[in-house]
Scaffold this motif. Structure first.
Motif, short mmCIF file in Angstrom:
data_model
loop_
_atom_site.label_atom_id
_atom_site.label_comp_id
_atom_site.label_asym_id
_atom_site.label_seq_id
_atom_site.Cartn_x
_atom_site.Cartn_y
_atom_site.Cartn_z
N ARG A 167 0.72 -1.11 0.17
CA ARG A 167 -0.07 -0.01 -0.10
C ARG A 167 0.84 1.20 -0.05
N THR A 168 1.93 1.22 0.76
CA THR A 168 2.83 2.35 0.78
C THR A 168 3.65 2.77 -0.65
N CYS A 169 4.00 1.61 -1.19
CA CYS A 169 4.77 1.67 -2.22
C CYS A 169 4.21 1.96 -3.52
N ASP A 170 2.84 1.28 -3.72
CA ASP A 170 2.04 1.44 -4.95
C ASP A 170 0.68 1.37 -4.47
N GLU A 171 -0.05 2.48 -4.00
CA GLU A 171 -1.42 2.43 -3.67
C GLU A 171 -2.49 2.15 -4.56
N ASP A 172 -2.36 2.38 -5.82
CA ASP A 172 -2.91 2.24 -7.06
C ASP A 172 -3.15 0.65 -7.30
N LEU A 173 -2.09 0.05 -7.10
CA LEU A 173 -2.08 -1.49 -7.38
C LEU A 173 -2.65 -2.25 -6.13
N TYR A 174 -2.42 -1.56 -4.86
CA TYR A 174 -3.13 -2.43 -3.82
C TYR A 174 -4.52 -2.18 -3.75
N GLU A 175 -5.20 -1.00 -4.13
CA GLU A 175 -6.65 -0.44 -4.15
C GLU A 175 -7.07 -1.52 -5.28
N HIS A 176 -6.42 -1.76 -6.47
CA HIS A 176 -6.94 -2.71 -7.60
C HIS A 176 -7.01 -4.03 -7.03
N LEU A 177 -6.02 -4.52 -6.24
CA LEU A 177 -6.36 -6.12 -5.77
C LEU A 177 -7.15 -5.95 -4.84
N ARG A 178 -7.41 -4.99 -4.05
CA ARG A 178 -8.69 -5.18 -3.13
C ARG A 178 -9.87 -5.33 -3.68
N LYS A 179 -10.15 -4.37 -4.65
CA LYS A 179 -11.19 -4.53 -5.38
C LYS A 179 -11.58 -5.67 -6.12
N LEU A 180 -10.66 -6.35 -6.52
CA LEU A 180 -10.79 -7.64 -7.17
C LEU A 180 -10.84 -8.90 -6.01
N GLU A 181 -10.93 -8.46 -4.68
CA GLU A 181 -10.87 -9.27 -3.54
C GLU A 181 -9.77 -10.38 -3.87
N ILE A 182 -8.73 -10.09 -4.34
CA ILE A 182 -7.65 -10.95 -4.27
C ILE A 182 -7.09 -11.24 -2.98
N GLU A 183 -6.92 -12.10 -2.16
CA GLU A 183 -6.48 -12.75 -1.19
C GLU A 183 -4.76 -12.34 -1.07
N PRO A 184 -4.04 -11.74 -0.48
CA PRO A 184 -2.46 -11.59 -0.41
C PRO A 184 -2.12 -12.98 -0.08
N GLN A 185 -2.59 -13.85 0.62
CA GLN A 185 -1.96 -15.07 1.04
C GLN A 185 -1.92 -16.06 -0.28
N VAL A 186 -2.78 -15.72 -1.35
CA VAL A 186 -2.76 -16.62 -2.17
C VAL A 186 -1.52 -16.70 -2.95
N PHE A 187 -0.60 -15.48 -2.97
CA PHE A 187 0.69 -15.56 -3.77
C PHE A 187 1.73 -15.51 -2.45
N LEU A 188 1.29 -14.86 -1.49
CA LEU A 188 2.38 -14.68 -0.53
C LEU A 188 2.80 -15.84 0.30
N LEU A 189 1.94 -16.63 0.57
CA LEU A 189 2.23 -17.99 1.11
C LEU A 189 3.39 -18.73 0.86
N ARG A 190 3.45 -18.80 -0.72
CA ARG A 190 4.29 -19.50 -1.55
C ARG A 190 5.66 -18.75 -1.35
N TRP A 191 5.59 -17.48 -1.68
CA TRP A 191 6.87 -16.71 -1.54
C TRP A 191 7.64 -16.56 -0.18
N LEU A 192 6.73 -16.45 0.82
CA LEU A 192 7.29 -16.40 1.99
C LEU A 192 7.97 -17.80 2.55
N ARG A 193 7.38 -18.62 2.22
CA ARG A 193 7.70 -20.08 2.67
C ARG A 193 8.97 -20.73 1.95
N LEU A 194 8.98 -20.33 0.55
CA LEU A 194 9.99 -20.74 -0.17
C LEU A 194 11.13 -19.98 -0.31
N LEU A 195 10.90 -18.71 0.11
CA LEU A 195 11.85 -17.64 -0.18
C LEU A 195 12.27 -17.33 -1.62
#
Length: 387
Positions: free
Chosen positions: A278-306
């Protein structure tokens, strides 16, 4: 699922290994030089074999500037791994067990037959993932390497994350992490005369130490917030049967933004999305929120697998160089902070604390996740709700 006791030799990788000339440079310039090389992305070309020593230093397995002292410190870690192998052999030695306990039908916790059964379940659980780990890499996909990976994960689970259920002790994704570490350690093995075990190069990076050094790296990495990322519930909470990578919670986007997450990894996903992105790209943040894309859908894999499945292996090495070089460094003034849940419940606060500690251990991971999202910015902004 053979018994993981013998140290198997793995096939060679395309690397010239650590030469005596490179070792002399490390001796004269010290660990700070290795850290600088990692931070600047310069562990490439002829300096590539130094990554093993750099990671050992950055992950805190060795300390100080004296390379000779590093060899002594590594001996201690290797003895610990050797002791684990020996303890496992003794524990499952049916012939040496008390005859009163050694009964296949006995449910006594000290019954070696019962321990063997539990161990076999864990080995099978691990092997399901190990046999498909980095199939594109000839070294990591060899039968010898896969047995080493299975053995490493098995002994980490038994010594550092024991549980009655194999699926609670080991979780899918750990295989990817240990594989990257093993490949990097292999690239840095000493290329000189390893027959002379007293030679400094052989003591530091001899091929016979590859497995034990990988174990030490994996232990340290998991202790830097990664173990928490594989937990699917908060501290002290009961753990129901779930999928190996954890269930996705119900949508939070339609609820209050500050609803308390149920686990540290979900709290970290929320922090990365609601604060960093949200801090670095609020437009992208709001767009993903509008689409109701859960952040953990992609972040779970990124965080666990580095991110090791988002890039080629060589690129992953360089990314991890930077992540490890920043490990544990204090946050600058004005750094983004986690939000406290409005409930104020102790268990909710404990979850946030775990997530904060994980972020502090490898702080660049959170920002790398945001950067990866921004790299896909154009494609993401072109999505609409029908997609």
């Amino acid at each position: 699922t053979t018994q993981p006791t013998a140290v198997a030799a793995a096939p060679a990788m395309e690397s010239h290994g650590l030469t005596s000339e490179l070792l002399e440079k490390v001796k004269s310039r010290g660990g700070r030089w290795l850290a600088e090389l990692a931070e600047r992305g310069q562990l490439v070309g002829e300096l590539r074999p130094l990554r093993r020593l750099a990671w050992l230093r950055l992950l805190g397995i060795v300390s100080g500037e004296s390379v000779e002292r590093w060899a002594d410190q590594l001996d201690s870690h290797r003895k610990h791994y050797s002791d684990l192998l020996e303890d496992y052999t003794k524990e499952t030695d049916v012939k040496a067990a008390d005859p009163k306990l050694c009964n296949p039908l006995s449910r006594n916790a000290d019954n070696p037959y019962l321990k063997i059964q539990v161990n076999e379940e864990l080995l099978k659980e691990i092997w399901k993932d190990v046999e498909r780990t980095f199939p594109e890499c000839e070294f990591l996909s060899s039968p010898e390497s896969r047995k080493v990976l299975q053995r490493l994960l098995f002994h980490w689970c038994r010594s550092k994350n024991p549980s009655k259920a194999a699926s609670d002790s080991y979780r899918q994704g750990m295989n990817e992490l240990v594989a990257v570490l093993f490949a990097a350690v292999k690239q840095g093995e000493f290329a000189g005369n390893s027959l002379d075990s007293e030679a400094l190069g052989a003591r530091l990076c001899g091929s016979r130490h590859n497995e034990a050094d990988t174990f030490a790296c994996f232990v340290s990495l998991m202790d830097r917030g990664l173990r928490t990322m594989y937990s699917v519930s908060g501290p002290g909470a009961a753990r129901p049967q779930r999928s190996p990578i954890g269930d996705l919670p119900r949508s939070r986007l339609g609820a209050a933004e500050q609803s308390a997450p149920g686990s540290a990894i979900l709290a970290r996903c929320q922090f990365i999305f609601d604060k960093v992105v949200r801090t670095c790209d609020e437009d992208l943040y709001e767009h993903l929120r509008k689409l109701e894309i859960e952040p953990q859908v992609f972040l779970l894999r990124w965080l666990r697998l580095l991110f090791c499945r988002e890039f080629e292996l060589e690129e992953t090495y360089m990314l991890w160089d930077g992540l490890f070089a920043a490990a544990g460094k204090p946050a600058p003034a004005g750094a983004l902070q986690y939000s406290r849940p409005t409930t104020g419940k102790p268990e909710a606060l404990a979850v946030i604390k775990e997530a904060e500690e994980a972020s502090a251990e490898l702080p660049l991971v959170d920002f790398a996740a945001a950067a990866l999202l921004r790299k896909m910015r154009r494609e993401l902004l072109s999505l609409d709700q029908s997609e």
